[in-house]
Design a protein around this motif. Structure first.
Motif, short mmCIF file in Angstrom:
data_model
loop_
_atom_site.label_atom_id
_atom_site.label_comp_id
_atom_site.label_asym_id
_atom_site.label_seq_id
_atom_site.Cartn_x
_atom_site.Cartn_y
_atom_site.Cartn_z
N HIS A 193 0.81 -1.21 0.00
CA HIS A 193 0.00 0.00 0.00
C HIS A 193 0.85 1.26 0.00
CE1 HIS A 193 -3.48 -2.44 1.89
NE2 HIS A 193 -3.59 -2.39 0.59
N ARG A 194 2.04 1.19 0.63
CA ARG A 194 2.88 2.38 0.74
C ARG A 194 4.32 2.00 0.40
NH1 ARG A 194 2.13 7.16 3.67
NH2 ARG A 194 0.38 6.29 4.79
N PRO A 195 4.64 1.86 -0.87
CA PRO A 195 5.96 1.39 -1.25
C PRO A 195 7.07 2.39 -0.96
CG PRO A 195 4.73 2.05 -3.19
CD PRO A 195 3.78 2.12 -2.04
N ARG A 196 6.71 3.68 -0.82
CA ARG A 196 7.74 4.66 -0.50
C ARG A 196 7.68 4.99 0.97
NH1 ARG A 196 5.39 5.92 -5.24
NH2 ARG A 196 3.96 7.45 -4.37
N ARG A 197 8.45 5.96 1.45
CA ARG A 197 8.51 6.28 2.86
C ARG A 197 7.14 6.75 3.35
NH1 ARG A 197 10.44 10.70 0.24
NH2 ARG A 197 9.69 12.75 0.92
N ARG A 198 6.96 6.68 4.66
CA ARG A 198 5.67 7.02 5.26
C ARG A 198 5.20 8.41 4.85
NH1 ARG A 198 3.86 6.36 11.54
NH2 ARG A 198 2.17 7.86 11.53
N GLY A 199 3.94 8.48 4.41
CA GLY A 199 3.33 9.76 4.12
C GLY A 199 3.49 10.24 2.70
N THR A 200 4.10 9.47 1.81
CA THR A 200 4.33 9.97 0.46
C THR A 200 3.21 9.65 -0.50
OG1 THR A 200 5.57 7.97 -0.10
CG2 THR A 200 6.83 9.85 0.74
N ARG A 201 2.51 8.53 -0.30
CA ARG A 201 1.40 8.21 -1.20
C ARG A 201 0.08 8.73 -0.63
NH1 ARG A 201 0.29 2.48 -4.09
NH2 ARG A 201 2.05 3.28 -5.27
N TRP A 202 -0.20 8.38 0.61
CA TRP A 202 -1.37 8.90 1.32
C TRP A 202 -0.88 9.48 2.63
CZ3 TRP A 202 -1.84 3.55 -0.29
CH2 TRP A 202 -2.51 3.41 -1.51
N THR A 203 -1.08 10.75 2.82
CA THR A 203 -0.56 11.41 4.02
C THR A 203 -1.35 11.01 5.25
OG1 THR A 203 -1.97 13.36 3.80
CG2 THR A 203 0.13 13.37 2.59
N ASP A 204 -0.72 11.12 6.40
CA ASP A 204 -1.41 10.81 7.65
C ASP A 204 -2.67 11.66 7.83
OD1 ASP A 204 0.73 9.17 7.89
OD2 ASP A 204 1.58 10.12 9.67
N PRO A 205 -2.62 12.98 7.61
CA PRO A 205 -3.85 13.77 7.75
C PRO A 205 -4.97 13.30 6.82
CG PRO A 205 -1.95 15.22 7.74
CD PRO A 205 -1.44 13.85 7.38
N GLU A 206 -4.63 12.86 5.60
CA GLU A 206 -5.65 12.32 4.69
C GLU A 206 -6.30 11.08 5.29
OE1 GLU A 206 -4.67 13.10 0.04
OE2 GLU A 206 -3.29 11.77 1.11
N LEU A 207 -5.49 10.15 5.77
CA LEU A 207 -6.03 8.91 6.33
C LEU A 207 -6.90 9.18 7.54
CD1 LEU A 207 -2.82 6.70 6.03
CD2 LEU A 207 -4.86 6.57 4.59
N ILE A 208 -6.45 10.09 8.38
CA ILE A 208 -7.23 10.43 9.58
C ILE A 208 -8.56 11.07 9.17
CG2 ILE A 208 -7.29 11.96 11.59
CD1 ILE A 208 -4.20 11.50 11.75
N ARG A 209 -8.53 11.97 8.18
CA ARG A 209 -9.76 12.59 7.71
C ARG A 209 -10.71 11.56 7.11
NH1 ARG A 209 -7.66 15.74 4.37
NH2 ARG A 209 -8.22 14.78 2.38
N TRP A 210 -10.16 10.59 6.39
CA TRP A 210 -11.00 9.56 5.79
C TRP A 210 -11.60 8.64 6.85
CZ3 TRP A 210 -6.81 8.29 1.56
CH2 TRP A 210 -6.82 9.31 0.61
#
Length: 225
Positions: free
Chosen positions: A32-49
């Motif tokens: 789901h996140r092949p690059r470093r944390r927060g580069t594909r889906w940011t933490d604020p986006e996930l929390i908002r979702w």
């Protein structure tokens, strides 16, 4: 977000004790996140979702957020739920029973203006006004009634926040996250299909709103006319 009312029975629902539980794969899983944390889906986006998903679940299956609470009543027959309550689900026990309001109206059109009492016998509920219910006879101000209500969930603010859901619903909120995450990158190969499949699973876990309205209303069973 309004403050959650204190439930009378705090052990009635098992809540998730691990924030993001199955959702943590978005922070660690290479698929789901092949690059470093927060580069594909940011933490604020996930929390908002997550919060968006909780609100969608509240509308579709309010019993997932149910709690037995003490509702202080105002003087008279018409009552409005506290700001923390989304809708009335039930009045537990057998002391106060549900009746159809048109039945009371047929017996006495002026019953809502009758003598106030601290002893209640009946309540009435209309799906068209989900935050309003009526009690019979009209009640003295300050009387309390135990009700089962859908209570607005606490807002998730960080990736360490507890998700205010029973553990059985965690896969459903994960499906909502997958729906939003893949939908954000729907032009990537296969993501539109993945987003649609995730939403289908989410909707299947919740059921359609029209059906759930009948399943969660106090008026599910028939009452005498």
């Amino acid at each position: 977000m309004p403050h959650k009312a204190q439930p009378l029975n705090k052990k009635s629902t098992s809540r998730s004790s691990n924030a993001f539980s199955g959702v943590s794969c978005f922070f660690t899983c290479p698929r789901h996140r092949p690059r470093r944390r927060g580069t594909r889906w940011t933490d604020p986006e996930l929390i908002r979702w997550v919060n968006d998903g909780l609100h969608a679940m509240m509308e579709m299956k309010p019993q997932a957020f149910s709690a037995v609470v003490a509702a202080p009543l105002v003087a008279g027959a018409e009552q409005t739920l506290a700001a923390a309550h989304y809708r009335l689900l039930d009045v537990p026990g057998s002391a106060v029973t549900r009746v159809a309001k048109n039945h009371l109206d047929a017996e006495d059109m002026g019953w809502e203006g009758g003598e106030e009492s601290a002893t209640l016998y009946h309540y009435c509920y209309d799906e068209n006004t989900p935050r309003i219910f009526y009690v019979y006879p009209p009640v003295i101000a300050g009387t309390e009634l135990r009700i089962t209500a859908a209570v607005y969930p606490d807002e998730v603010t960080t990736d360490e926040s507890e998700i205010p859901l029973p553990e059985t619903y965690l896969p459903t909120i994960v499906d909502y996250l997958l729906f939003r995450a893949y939908g954000k990158h729907s032009k990537a190969q296969g993501n539109e299909r993945r987003s649609t499949e995730a939403f289908t699973r989410f909707a299947g876990g919740m059921g359609v709103k029209a059906t759930n309205l009948g399943q969660t209303s106090p008026n599910t069973t028939e009452v005498g006319s």
